[in-house]
Design an enzyme around this catalytic site. Structure first.
Site, PDB file in Angstrom:
ATOM      1  N   GLY A  62       0.583  -1.229  -0.134  1.00 34.52           N
ATOM      2  CA  GLY A  62      -0.186   0.334   0.013  1.00 34.52           C
ATOM      3  C   GLY A  62       0.853   1.152   0.227  1.00 34.52           C
ATOM      4  N   GLY A 110       1.975   5.096   3.674  1.00 37.54           N
ATOM      5  CA  GLY A 110       2.411   3.503   3.673  1.00 37.54           C
ATOM      6  C   GLY A 110       3.721   4.472   2.745  1.00 37.54           C
ATOM      7  N   ASP A 168       2.391  -1.645  -4.055  1.00 36.70           N
ATOM      8  CA  ASP A 168       1.040  -1.207  -5.145  1.00 36.70           C
ATOM      9  C   ASP A 168       0.661  -2.339  -5.596  1.00 36.70           C
ATOM     10  OD1 ASP A 168      -0.266   1.627  -3.288  1.00 36.70           O
ATOM     11  OD2 ASP A 168      -1.113  -0.292  -5.190  1.00 36.70           O
ATOM     12  N   LEU A 216      -8.894   4.102  17.345  1.00 31.59           N
ATOM     13  CA  LEU A 216     -10.444   4.003  17.182  1.00 31.59           C
ATOM     14  C   LEU A 216     -10.913   5.350  17.617  1.00 31.59           C
ATOM     15  CD1 LEU A 216     -12.122   1.050  16.012  1.00 31.59           C
ATOM     16  CD2 LEU A 216     -10.866   2.724  14.006  1.00 31.59           C
ATOM     17  N   PHE A 268     -11.910  10.597  20.075  1.00 28.72           N
ATOM     18  CA  PHE A 268     -11.525  11.794  20.705  1.00 28.72           C
ATOM     19  C   PHE A 268     -11.271  13.480  20.446  1.00 28.72           C
ATOM     20  CE2 PHE A 268     -11.685  10.400  25.261  1.00 28.72           C
ATOM     21  CZ  PHE A 268     -12.440   9.784  24.745  1.00 28.72           C
ATOM     22  N   CYS A 275     -10.777   9.791   7.318  1.00 27.46           N
ATOM     23  CA  CYS A 275     -10.197   8.680   8.913  1.00 27.46           C
ATOM     24  C   CYS A 275     -11.042   9.131   9.475  1.00 27.46           C
ATOM     25  CB  CYS A 275      -8.960   8.908   9.572  1.00 27.46           C
ATOM     26  SG  CYS A 275      -7.653   8.706   9.082  1.00 27.46           S
ATOM     27  N   PHE A 284      -9.867  19.393   2.368  1.00 23.89           N
ATOM     28  CA  PHE A 284     -10.484  18.711   3.008  1.00 23.89           C
ATOM     29  C   PHE A 284      -9.447  19.353   4.537  1.00 23.89           C
ATOM     30  CE2 PHE A 284      -8.289  15.911   6.790  1.00 23.89           C
ATOM     31  CZ  PHE A 284      -6.752  15.390   5.495  1.00 23.89           C
ATOM     32  N   LYS A 285      -8.851  20.052   4.197  1.00 19.19           N
ATOM     33  CA  LYS A 285      -7.266  20.749   5.077  1.00 19.19           C
ATOM     34  C   LYS A 285      -6.338  21.611   4.123  1.00 19.19           C
ATOM     35  CE  LYS A 285      -4.824  19.141   8.366  1.00 19.19           C
ATOM     36  NZ  LYS A 285      -3.628  18.157   8.933  1.00 19.19           N
ATOM     37  N   ARG A 295     -13.695  28.775   7.849  1.00 23.47           N
ATOM     38  CA  ARG A 295     -12.961  28.490   8.666  1.00 23.47           C
ATOM     39  C   ARG A 295     -12.634  30.343   9.599  1.00 23.47           C
ATOM     40  NH1 ARG A 295     -11.252  23.096   8.335  1.00 23.47           N
ATOM     41  NH2 ARG A 295     -12.227  22.685   6.622  1.00 23.47           N
TER      42      ARG A 295
HETATM   43  P1  NAD Z   1      -4.402   4.952   0.642  1.00 26.33           P
HETATM   44  O1  NAD Z   1      -5.462   5.171  -0.298  1.00 26.33           O
HETATM   45  O2  NAD Z   1      -3.935   6.783   0.313  1.00 26.33           O
HETATM   46  O3  NAD Z   1      -3.782   3.904  -0.406  1.00 26.33           O
HETATM   47  C1  NAD Z   1      -4.028   2.615   0.551  1.00 26.33           C
HETATM   48  C2  NAD Z   1      -3.143   2.215  -1.150  1.00 26.33           C
HETATM   49  O4  NAD Z   1      -3.467   0.891  -1.049  1.00 26.33           O
HETATM   50  C3  NAD Z   1      -3.856   2.458  -2.511  1.00 26.33           C
HETATM   51  O5  NAD Z   1      -2.873   2.910  -3.094  1.00 26.33           O
HETATM   52  C4  NAD Z   1      -4.328   0.985  -3.001  1.00 26.33           C
HETATM   53  O6  NAD Z   1      -3.635   1.407  -4.901  1.00 26.33           O
HETATM   54  C5  NAD Z   1      -3.237   0.226  -2.651  1.00 26.33           C
HETATM   55  N1  NAD Z   1      -4.140  -1.261  -2.069  1.00 26.33           N
HETATM   56  C6  NAD Z   1      -4.789  -1.908  -1.580  1.00 26.33           C
HETATM   57  N2  NAD Z   1      -5.396  -3.068  -1.589  1.00 26.33           N
HETATM   58  C7  NAD Z   1      -3.434  -3.575  -2.262  1.00 26.33           C
HETATM   59  C8  NAD Z   1      -3.640  -5.248  -2.182  1.00 26.33           C
HETATM   60  N3  NAD Z   1      -3.921  -6.243  -2.051  1.00 26.33           N
HETATM   61  N4  NAD Z   1      -1.911  -4.879  -2.720  1.00 26.33           N
HETATM   62  C9  NAD Z   1      -0.935  -4.204  -2.900  1.00 26.33           C
HETATM   63  N5  NAD Z   1      -1.472  -2.589  -2.684  1.00 26.33           N
HETATM   64  C10 NAD Z   1      -3.117  -2.282  -2.523  1.00 26.33           C
HETATM   65  O7  NAD Z   1      -4.722   4.815   1.787  1.00 26.33           O
HETATM   66  P2  NAD Z   1      -4.047   6.025   3.243  1.00 26.33           P
HETATM   67  O8  NAD Z   1      -4.911   7.065   2.846  1.00 26.33           O
HETATM   68  O9  NAD Z   1      -2.930   5.662   3.138  1.00 26.33           O
HETATM   69  O10 NAD Z   1      -4.924   5.307   4.738  1.00 26.33           O
HETATM   70  C11 NAD Z   1      -4.084   3.253   4.281  1.00 26.33           C
HETATM   71  C12 NAD Z   1      -4.891   2.633   5.778  1.00 26.33           C
HETATM   72  O11 NAD Z   1      -4.175   3.740   7.135  1.00 26.33           O
HETATM   73  C13 NAD Z   1      -6.506   2.740   5.915  1.00 26.33           C
HETATM   74  O12 NAD Z   1      -6.716   1.958   7.305  1.00 26.33           O
HETATM   75  C14 NAD Z   1      -6.287   4.302   7.113  1.00 26.33           C
HETATM   76  O13 NAD Z   1      -7.378   4.125   7.710  1.00 26.33           O
HETATM   77  C15 NAD Z   1      -4.953   4.384   7.332  1.00 26.33           C
HETATM   78  N6  NAD Z   1      -4.812   5.319   8.023  1.00 26.33           N
HETATM   79  C16 NAD Z   1      -4.998   6.914   7.255  1.00 26.33           C
HETATM   80  C17 NAD Z   1      -4.243   8.013   7.641  1.00 26.33           C
HETATM   81  C18 NAD Z   1      -4.646   9.295   6.633  1.00 26.33           C
HETATM   82  O14 NAD Z   1      -4.337  10.082   7.708  1.00 26.33           O
HETATM   83  N7  NAD Z   1      -4.411   9.540   5.160  1.00 26.33           N
HETATM   84  C19 NAD Z   1      -3.922   8.183   9.013  1.00 26.33           C
HETATM   85  C20 NAD Z   1      -3.841   6.860   9.519  1.00 26.33           C
HETATM   86  C21 NAD Z   1      -4.164   6.403   9.311  1.00 26.33           C
HETATM   87  C1  UDX Z   2      -6.785  12.522  11.601  1.00 31.48           C
HETATM   88  C2  UDX Z   2      -5.923  12.761  12.965  1.00 31.48           C
HETATM   89  O1  UDX Z   2      -5.321  13.849  13.274  1.00 31.48           O
HETATM   90  C3  UDX Z   2      -4.918  11.886  12.747  1.00 31.48           C
HETATM   91  O2  UDX Z   2      -3.972  11.749  14.351  1.00 31.48           O
HETATM   92  C4  UDX Z   2      -5.115  10.350  11.932  1.00 31.48           C
HETATM   93  O3  UDX Z   2      -4.006   9.403  12.122  1.00 31.48           O
HETATM   94  C5  UDX Z   2      -5.650  10.625  10.780  1.00 31.48           C
HETATM   95  O4  UDX Z   2      -6.838  11.589  10.972  1.00 31.48           O
HETATM   96  P1  UDX Z   2      -6.211  14.282   9.331  1.00 31.48           P
HETATM   97  O5  UDX Z   2      -7.602  13.686   9.196  1.00 31.48           O
HETATM   98  O6  UDX Z   2      -4.714  14.045   8.417  1.00 31.48           O
HETATM   99  O7  UDX Z   2      -5.936  13.451  10.403  1.00 31.48           O
HETATM  100  O8  UDX Z   2      -6.406  15.731   9.686  1.00 31.48           O
HETATM  101  P2  UDX Z   2      -6.562  16.216  11.544  1.00 31.48           P
HETATM  102  O9  UDX Z   2      -5.780  17.491  11.479  1.00 31.48           O
HETATM  103  O10 UDX Z   2      -7.380  15.990  12.627  1.00 31.48           O
HETATM  104  O11 UDX Z   2      -7.879  17.767  10.817  1.00 31.48           O
HETATM  105  C6  UDX Z   2      -9.169  16.457  10.471  1.00 31.48           C
HETATM  106  C7  UDX Z   2     -10.736  17.258  10.090  1.00 31.48           C
HETATM  107  O12 UDX Z   2     -10.865  18.241  11.219  1.00 31.48           O
HETATM  108  C8  UDX Z   2      -9.839  18.605   9.216  1.00 31.48           C
HETATM  109  O13 UDX Z   2     -10.997  18.929   8.298  1.00 31.48           O
HETATM  110  C9  UDX Z   2      -9.701  19.325   9.521  1.00 31.48           C
HETATM  111  O14 UDX Z   2     -10.672  20.488   8.892  1.00 31.48           O
HETATM  112  C10 UDX Z   2     -10.742  19.624  10.680  1.00 31.48           C
HETATM  113  N1  UDX Z   2     -10.793  20.266  11.939  1.00 31.48           N
HETATM  114  C11 UDX Z   2      -9.382  19.751  12.530  1.00 31.48           C
HETATM  115  C12 UDX Z   2     -11.338  20.761  12.708  1.00 31.48           C
HETATM  116  O15 UDX Z   2     -12.198  21.674  11.988  1.00 31.48           O
HETATM  117  N2  UDX Z   2     -11.353  22.181  13.205  1.00 31.48           N
HETATM  118  C13 UDX Z   2     -10.739  21.685  14.780  1.00 31.48           C
HETATM  119  O16 UDX Z   2     -10.107  22.624  15.177  1.00 31.48           O
HETATM  120  C14 UDX Z   2      -8.629  20.269  13.766  1.00 31.48           C
END
Ligand code: NAD
Ligand code: UDX
Length: 479
Positions: free
Chosen positions: A7, A12, A32, A216, A221, A271, A333-334, A446
């Site tokens: 991923g 990743g 990927d 989660l 929170f 998320c 989204f931000k 905002r």
């Molecule tokens: P993303 O969609 O950006 O990336 C996931 C990647 O996995 C994609 O590129 C997809 O093609 C690949 N993939 C899917 N199935 C596959 C397979 N079988 N083999 C190889 N590649 C495969 O997603 P992301 O934002 O990186 O999130 C990934 C996970 O991390 C999710 O569970 C998400 O909830 C969690 N997470 C995301 C964030 C964030 O800020 N985006 C923060 C913390 C945790």
């Molecule tokens: C969130 C968590 O913060 C991070 O720890 C987790 O790993 C992934 O999810 P992210 O979604 O990337 O991170 O951004 P974050 O800064 O948390 O903002 C999430 C949303 O809340 C955005 O749309 C932001 O604009 C909004 N936000 C944040 C508010 O509306 N008010 C605030 O005070 C803070």
């Protein structure tokens, strides 16, 4: 040691790039199934915009950091396999609209079992329901051909826009493992990776289920704080209080703290909503409907806030925006990300389009293709691997995207600020006002512009949670 991460997404890619930078003795491969995504990681135009990421990737790529579509080869060679694939909300079947869809996780686990020829540590990096490790363990051991797998939960806490800083200097790293000698050994091995740059006291170790649930819980929170302040913002508007002053006053209480108290048009991102829905589903499955109901409210208030914003726009503009040009400043989204997953802008734009507005959208990091895809996609369809998402979405005709805020606002009746990009604070609003239809409106989702200065220019201004001016008081919005 060799690490492979399945991923190459928002988690990743940056996480592995930082591991490669901080651990020159470790070879890191990020794999990927998406060919274009891997090609982008290997090019000068990385697939995600994240401050500082280019620099980290440039320092390690080709040395000890590799991006590849040869998934099986790299998994087979690795000692530690991180799994960071999509875990979207289910769109159909049991638990649709709430439960996590573990299709991609399960297929990755089956592939690991299938191709492995040596013992491995498998690390859950994706956010998953509690007890997923148990299910994955079963898939791996039932298909293992005698190979030993240790499962660890190592959820990621980075936030987009600050991912590199968060990874360089994390508040904590959390590692959950089985409480057995083999489990402890695996935990120590992963701890050893992070210990290259994270102080020992910030690396927390727990059992598997605590680590899974902590992720989660942390997101629930954080989102709850935003919904709490957004709920207050509605009350502020009704009473003449100012939400910024209220946030500041309560944030001075060290038990509450000042962070994450900015009222907004609503939270977005890949998320918060997904993980809370997942939490709600787990509570329901465990016979805890009251707990489920409690967390559901966080999402309900978020939806309420987005609706409230749309209603405010429409009601202030004589109860109709039909055929009026509305400039949308910011779609991500931000700020500091091009990510539009679950952005509140989607719901606001859809709400305005429902009232037949014409939208001119400007976001410094979001392309027209992405906007069109987001506005035509069904709920939750976005969170599937890129190659499964619609390539040519249906075009929403009343929407155009431009690459300049002045162009977007030219001849517009109103402006909605939906992302807090710094550059919006520096705009020449006098120039913008002169080129708009009158009366000219600014709806600041905002709280980033100086409303008093804008009022002096002649704008009618709505700021979330701030005292309403006479115009807005005369045009009450139905919630
Ligand atoms: P993303 O969609 O950006 O990336 C996931 C990647 O996995 C994609 O590129 C997809 O093609 C690949 N993939 C899917 N199935 C596959 C397979 N079988 N083999 C190889 N590649 C495969 O997603 P992301 O934002 O990186 O999130 C990934 C996970 O991390 C999710 O569970 C998400 O909830 C969690 N997470 C995301 C964030 C964030 O800020 N985006 C923060 C913390 C945790
Ligand atoms: C969130 C968590 O913060 C991070 O720890 C987790 O790993 C992934 O999810 P992210 O979604 O990337 O991170 O951004 P974050 O800064 O948390 O903002 C999430 C949303 O809340 C955005 O749309 C932001 O604009 C909004 N936000 C944040 C508010 O509306 N008010 C605030 O005070 C803070």
């Amino acid at each position: 040691m060799k690490i492979c991460c399945i991923g190459a997404g928002y988690v990743g890619g940056p996480t592995m790039a930082v591991i490669a930078l901080k651990c020159p003795d470790i070879e890191v491969a990020v794999v990927d199934i998406s060919v274009p995504r891997i090609a982008a990681w290997n090019s000068d135009q990385l697939p995600i915009y994240e401050p500082g990421l280019d620099d980290v990737v440039k320092q390690c790529r080709g040395k000890n950091l590799f991006f590849s579509t040869e998934v099986e080869k790299h998994v087979r060679e690795a000692d530690i396999v991180f799994v960071s694939v999509n875990t979207p909300t289910k769109t159909r079947g049991l638990g649709a609209g709430k439960a996590a869809d573990l299709t991609y996780w399960e297929s990755a686990a089956r592939m690991i079992a299938d191709v492995s020829k040596s013992d491995k540590i498998v690390v859950e990096k994706s956010t998953v329901p509690v007890k997923t490790a148990e299910a994955i363990e079963k898939i791996l051991t039932h298909n293992s051909k005698g190979i030993k797998f240790q499962i660890l939960s190592n959820p990621e806490f980075l936030a987009e826009g600050t991912a590199i800083q968060d990874l360089f200097n994390p508040d904590r790293v959390l590692i959950g493992g089985r409480e057995t000698p083999e489990g402890n050994k695996a935990v120590q091995a992963l701890k050893g990776v992070y210990a290259h740059w994270v102080p020992e006291e910030r690396i927390l170790t727990t059992n598997l289920w605590s680590a899974e649930l902590s992720k989660l819980a942390a997101n629930a929170f954080l989102a709850q704080r935003i919904s709490s302040v957004n709920a207050m913002s509605a009350l502020c508007e009704a009473t003449g209080a100012d939400v910024t002053q209220v946030s500041y006053a309560i944030g001075k209480d060290t038990r509450i703290g000042p962070k994450f108290l900015n009222a907004s048009v609503g939270f977005g991102g890949s998320c918060f909503q997904k993980d809370i829905l997942n939490l709600v589903y787990i509570c329901e499955c465990n016979g805890l409907p009251e707990v489920a109901e409690y967390w559901k409210q966080v999402i309900k208030i978020n939806d309420y806030q987005k609706n409230r914003f749309v209603n405010r726009v429409v009601s202030s503009m004589f109860n109709t925006v039909s055929n009026k040009k509305i400039a949308i400043l910011g779609f991500a989204f931000k700020k500091d990300t091009g990510d539009t997953r679950e952005t509140p802008a989607i719901d606001v734009c859809k709400g305005l389009l429902g009232d037949k507005a014409r939208l001119s959208i400007y976001d410094p990091q979001v392309t027209e293709d992405q906007v069109q895809r987001d506005l035509s996609m069904k709920k939750f369809d976005w969170d599937h691997p890129l190659h499964l998402q619609p390539m040519s979405p249906t075009t929403v005709k009343q929407v155009s995207c431009v690459w300049d805020a002045y162009e977007a606002t030219k001849d517009a009746h109103g402006i909605c600020i939906l992302t807090e990009w710094d550059e919006f604070k520096e705009l020449d609003f006098k120039k913008i006002y002169d080129n708009m239809q009158k009366p000219a409106f600014v709806f600041d989702g905002r709280n980033i512009v100086n409303a008093d200065q804008l009022r002096e220019i002649g704008f009618i201004v709505y700021s979330i949670g701030k005292p309403l001016d006479a115009w807005l008081k005369d045009m009450p919005a139905v919630a």
